[in-house]
Design a protein around this motif. Structure first.
Motif, PDB file in Angstrom:
ATOM      1  N   ALA A 290     -32.104 114.202  10.378  1.00 46.10           N
ATOM      2  CA  ALA A 290     -31.649 114.535  11.728  1.00 46.10           C
ATOM      3  C   ALA A 290     -31.970 115.987  12.059  1.00 46.10           C
ATOM      4  O   ALA A 290     -32.397 116.303  13.187  1.00 46.10           O
ATOM      5  N   ALA A 291     -31.782 116.879  11.056  1.00 53.83           N
ATOM      6  CA  ALA A 291     -32.072 118.298  11.281  1.00 53.83           C
ATOM      7  C   ALA A 291     -33.563 118.515  11.539  1.00 53.83           C
ATOM      8  O   ALA A 291     -33.945 119.419  12.288  1.00 53.83           O
ATOM      9  N   ALA A 292     -34.393 117.679  10.928  1.00 58.94           N
ATOM     10  CA  ALA A 292     -35.837 117.798  11.121  1.00 58.94           C
ATOM     11  C   ALA A 292     -36.300 117.106  12.398  1.00 58.94           C
ATOM     12  O   ALA A 292     -37.488 117.139  12.734  1.00 58.94           O
ATOM     13  N   GLY A 293     -35.377 116.414  13.074  1.00 56.30           N
ATOM     14  CA  GLY A 293     -35.712 115.735  14.328  1.00 56.30           C
ATOM     15  C   GLY A 293     -36.546 114.500  14.123  1.00 56.30           C
ATOM     16  O   GLY A 293     -37.258 114.069  15.025  1.00 56.30           O
ATOM     17  N   GLY A 294     -36.465 113.882  12.955  1.00 56.33           N
ATOM     18  CA  GLY A 294     -37.337 112.733  12.676  1.00 56.33           C
ATOM     19  C   GLY A 294     -36.614 111.434  12.510  1.00 56.33           C
ATOM     20  O   GLY A 294     -37.168 110.481  11.994  1.00 56.33           O
ATOM     21  N   ASP A 295     -35.348 111.360  12.931  1.00 60.15           N
ATOM     22  CA  ASP A 295     -34.607 110.128  12.661  1.00 60.15           C
ATOM     23  C   ASP A 295     -34.494 109.200  13.857  1.00 60.15           C
ATOM     24  O   ASP A 295     -34.055 108.079  13.726  1.00 60.15           O
ATOM     25  N   GLN A 296     -34.849 109.680  15.062  1.00 62.20           N
ATOM     26  CA  GLN A 296     -34.551 108.873  16.226  1.00 62.20           C
ATOM     27  C   GLN A 296     -35.751 108.135  16.788  1.00 62.20           C
ATOM     28  O   GLN A 296     -35.595 107.073  17.368  1.00 62.20           O
ATOM     29  N   SER A 297     -36.938 108.690  16.629  1.00 63.18           N
ATOM     30  CA  SER A 297     -38.086 108.152  17.367  1.00 63.18           C
ATOM     31  C   SER A 297     -38.399 106.715  17.011  1.00 63.18           C
ATOM     32  O   SER A 297     -38.517 105.861  17.884  1.00 63.18           O
ATOM     33  N   ASP A 298     -38.525 106.439  15.719  1.00 69.17           N
ATOM     34  CA  ASP A 298     -38.916 105.093  15.296  1.00 69.17           C
ATOM     35  C   ASP A 298     -37.836 104.082  15.627  1.00 69.17           C
ATOM     36  O   ASP A 298     -38.101 102.985  16.106  1.00 69.17           O
ATOM     37  N   ALA A 299     -36.565 104.460  15.364  1.00 71.83           N
ATOM     38  CA  ALA A 299     -35.461 103.547  15.631  1.00 71.83           C
ATOM     39  C   ALA A 299     -35.301 103.298  17.124  1.00 71.83           C
ATOM     40  O   ALA A 299     -35.028 102.178  17.570  1.00 71.83           O
ATOM     41  N   ALA A 300     -35.474 104.354  17.937  1.00 71.18           N
ATOM     42  CA  ALA A 300     -35.276 104.209  19.381  1.00 71.18           C
ATOM     43  C   ALA A 300     -36.362 103.356  20.008  1.00 71.18           C
ATOM     44  O   ALA A 300     -36.112 102.621  20.970  1.00 71.18           O
ATOM     45  N   SER A 301     -37.570 103.452  19.498  1.00 78.51           N
ATOM     46  CA  SER A 301     -38.674 102.711  20.097  1.00 78.51           C
ATOM     47  C   SER A 301     -38.776 101.292  19.579  1.00 78.51           C
ATOM     48  O   SER A 301     -39.470 100.469  20.184  1.00 78.51           O
ATOM     49  N   GLY A 302     -38.103 100.973  18.464  1.00 75.49           N
ATOM     50  CA  GLY A 302     -38.206  99.651  17.866  1.00 75.49           C
ATOM     51  C   GLY A 302     -37.022  98.776  18.205  1.00 75.49           C
ATOM     52  O   GLY A 302     -36.146  99.134  19.003  1.00 75.49           O
ATOM     53  N   PRO A 303     -36.966  97.583  17.638  1.00 74.55           N
ATOM     54  CA  PRO A 303     -35.863  96.662  17.913  1.00 74.55           C
ATOM     55  C   PRO A 303     -34.564  97.135  17.257  1.00 74.55           C
ATOM     56  O   PRO A 303     -34.578  97.857  16.266  1.00 74.55           O
ATOM     57  N   SER A 304     -33.456  96.685  17.812  1.00 73.94           N
ATOM     58  CA  SER A 304     -32.150  96.941  17.209  1.00 73.94           C
ATOM     59  C   SER A 304     -31.286  95.707  17.395  1.00 73.94           C
ATOM     60  O   SER A 304     -31.335  95.059  18.451  1.00 73.94           O
ATOM     61  N   ILE A 305     -30.517  95.391  16.369  1.00 75.11           N
ATOM     62  CA  ILE A 305     -29.661  94.198  16.417  1.00 75.11           C
ATOM     63  C   ILE A 305     -28.238  94.638  16.112  1.00 75.11           C
ATOM     64  O   ILE A 305     -27.969  95.198  15.035  1.00 75.11           O
ATOM     65  N   ASP A 306     -27.332  94.392  17.055  1.00 76.04           N
ATOM     66  CA  ASP A 306     -25.909  94.627  16.834  1.00 76.04           C
ATOM     67  C   ASP A 306     -25.300  93.357  16.238  1.00 76.04           C
ATOM     68  O   ASP A 306     -25.297  92.299  16.897  1.00 76.04           O
ATOM     69  N   VAL A 307     -24.792  93.475  15.023  1.00 80.12           N
ATOM     70  CA  VAL A 307     -24.199  92.326  14.337  1.00 80.12           C
ATOM     71  C   VAL A 307     -22.685  92.486  14.377  1.00 80.12           C
ATOM     72  O   VAL A 307     -22.116  93.391  13.744  1.00 80.12           O
ATOM     73  N   GLU A 308     -22.023  91.629  15.165  1.00 80.03           N
ATOM     74  CA  GLU A 308     -20.557  91.626  15.227  1.00 80.03           C
ATOM     75  C   GLU A 308     -20.057  90.728  14.088  1.00 80.03           C
ATOM     76  O   GLU A 308     -20.096  89.504  14.181  1.00 80.03           O
ATOM     77  N   LEU A 309     -19.607  91.381  13.025  1.00 78.01           N
ATOM     78  CA  LEU A 309     -19.338  90.679  11.764  1.00 78.01           C
ATOM     79  C   LEU A 309     -17.844  90.611  11.502  1.00 78.01           C
ATOM     80  O   LEU A 309     -17.121  91.606  11.658  1.00 78.01           O
ATOM     81  N   SER A 310     -17.388  89.422  11.055  1.00 73.56           N
ATOM     82  CA  SER A 310     -15.981  89.242  10.687  1.00 73.56           C
ATOM     83  C   SER A 310     -15.883  88.276   9.515  1.00 73.56           C
ATOM     84  O   SER A 310     -16.861  87.618   9.142  1.00 73.56           O
ATOM     85  N   LEU A 311     -14.676  88.191   8.965  1.00 72.45           N
ATOM     86  CA  LEU A 311     -14.401  87.302   7.836  1.00 72.45           C
ATOM     87  C   LEU A 311     -13.541  86.147   8.316  1.00 72.45           C
ATOM     88  O   LEU A 311     -12.602  86.342   9.111  1.00 72.45           O
ATOM     89  N   ALA A 312     -13.858  84.931   7.850  1.00 68.62           N
ATOM     90  CA  ALA A 312     -13.080  83.762   8.254  1.00 68.62           C
ATOM     91  C   ALA A 312     -11.606  83.951   7.889  1.00 68.62           C
ATOM     92  O   ALA A 312     -11.299  84.442   6.792  1.00 68.62           O
ATOM     93  N   PRO A 313     -10.672  83.593   8.779  1.00 68.48           N
ATOM     94  CA  PRO A 313      -9.243  83.825   8.521  1.00 68.48           C
ATOM     95  C   PRO A 313      -8.733  83.171   7.236  1.00 68.48           C
ATOM     96  O   PRO A 313      -7.811  83.677   6.600  1.00 68.48           O
ATOM     97  N   GLU A 314      -9.330  82.037   6.869  1.00 62.98           N
ATOM     98  CA  GLU A 314      -8.834  81.324   5.685  1.00 62.98           C
ATOM     99  C   GLU A 314      -9.273  81.969   4.369  1.00 62.98           C
ATOM    100  O   GLU A 314      -8.788  81.597   3.306  1.00 62.98           O
TER     101      GLU A 314
END
Length: 414
Positions: A290-314
């Motif tokens: 992040a300090a080198a400014g190299g962490d955002q470009s590839d991630a921002a330009s590529g796909p992203s998947i938000d995984v809403e994850l939970s555990l079964a109640p049982e």
């Protein structure tokens, strides 16, 4: 302990020989006694019958005496035939040395020396001795004097059996304990060359590569790279090799590569202080990136998947159970394109997977069709086992954009 069990087996073998012999002779004596008793009873009954016939006048006295004499001769003949050993002219020593008795005795006498000779020829005495030395090696990491003694003991085995791969391996471990790293590296090289089983071979090669890497002052020399290439042809997830690649990437300030390799190491490391240290290394590399400014470009330009994850109640899983969330390529090699590691205590949670979460040379953008897998691992590693709980999506095209999916961990791995 080994010789105690061996002695017990020898005693058992002797009993297998002697018991049937003893029972045979005992049965013979008992049978002879019963036969003699039966003949005597028959003789007495027949004499009684003759005496009754004599009194009744059915039998004349001359015939009575003749028949009685005949019965007496028959009884004596039966008795002599039933016990020839007692009536023969042979000496007692001849009876004792008869084949029926001599052969079992010779067999009993040969059991002990024969067993010892065959064990020396075909047994695993050296392997047992080496296993004991291996146990002592593992227990002597903080005992230099014990390590020296073990080097001499294992050295004798190496001289007697220069092709013994594990003797070379244990020799290397004790040399490491004494700080003799160049000699230890040579022993590991020799051990790896002799081992044929692939998983054992890569384990030894991994230690050899790590030792050579440290001897080269943490430089990825041509020699070290050659060992790494050899290991990765067999096992691309060998732990020590991934650690070398992680440290080398950090030294080259390639923090994205370091994060990738450390994440792969984390997937193979059970929960504990070492896993926490690796997570700390990942966090430090992310900060440097992040300090080198190299962490955002590839991630921002590529796909992203938000995984809403939970555990079964049982499901009631321990809070510290590790959960692996991975994106994989459909019909791919099985290596995750991106992964995150959390625990059951973190659930429910939304996890974002993008190119910055790559754990290998390929990221999500490198695949057209992907699917998401979430696994609650009972072993604490990414290797899925029976008894783990898992869920996965159908394959979908990410089309290089943002997606939101929901997953509930509920299915047990058979």
């Amino acid at each position: 302990m080994f010789w105690l069990f061996a002695s017990a087996l020898i005693v058992l073998a002797v009993l297998f020989v002697l018991l049937p012999l003893w029972r045979f002779h005992r049965a013979g004596d008992s049978s002879r006694a019963r036969r003699e008793q039966t003949n005597l009873l028959i003789y007495q009954e027949r004499i009684a019958e003759l005496e009754a016939e004599l009194k009744a006048g059915i039998l004349e006295e001359e015939n009575f005496h003749a028949l009685k004499s005949e019965l007496q001769r028959s009884l004596l003949a039966d008795v002599e035939g039933a016990a020839p050993q007692h009536k023969s002219d042979a000496k007692p020593t001849t009876s004792f040395l008869s084949p029926g008795r001599l052969i079992p005795i010779v067999m009993v006498l040969l059991i002990l020396p024969g067993s010892y000779f065959l064990y020396q020829q075909w047994g695993y005495q050296n392997e047992l001795a080496l296993a004991e030395l291996g146990e002592r090696t593992r227990a002597s990491a903080e005992n230099p004097q014990e390590a020296r003694d073990l080097i001499f003991a294992i050295g004798e085995i190496v001289q007697a059996e220069p092709e013994n791969a594990w003797a070379w391996y244990f020799l290397a471990q004790n040399l490491v304990n004494l700080g003799q790293f160049p000699e230890a590296a040579m022993s590991l090289e020799r051990s790896a060359a002799l081992i044929e089983q692939p998983q054992d071979k890569v384990a030894v090669l991994g230690q050899y590569a790590f030792l050579e890497y440290m001897l080269a002052e943490q430089q990825l020399t041509e020699k070290v790279q050659g060992i790494i290439d050899e290991v990765q042809l067999i096992d691309p997830n060998q732990l020590l090799i991934l650690q070398i690649l992680s440290m080398d990437a950090e030294q080259r300030q390639d923090y994205q590569a370091a994060i990738t390799y450390w994440r792969r190491v984390l997937q193979l490391t059970p929960p504990g202080p070492e896993a926490e240290m690796i997570q700390s290394r990942i966090g430090e590399a992310q900060q440097m990136l992040a300090a080198a400014g190299g962490d955002q470009s590839d991630a921002a330009s590529g796909p992203s998947i938000d995984v809403e994850l939970s555990l079964a109640p049982e499901l009631d899983l321990p809070p510290e159970t590790r959960v692996f969330v991975s994106a994989l390529e459909l019909n791919g090699r099985g290596q995750p394109l991106a992964a995150e590691v959390l625990t059951v205590a973190d659930l429910p949670v939304t996890v974002t997977l993008d190119n910055s979460d790559a754990v290998g040379p390929f990221n999500i953008s490198s695949a057209e069709m992907i699917y998401i897998v979430a696994t609650a691992s009972s072993s604490g590693t990414a290797n899925v086992q029976s008894g783990d709980y898992q869920t996965r999506t159908e394959a979908f095209a990410h089309i290089n954009s943002h997606a939101i999916i929901q997953l509930v961990i509920k299915d047990i791995v058979p």
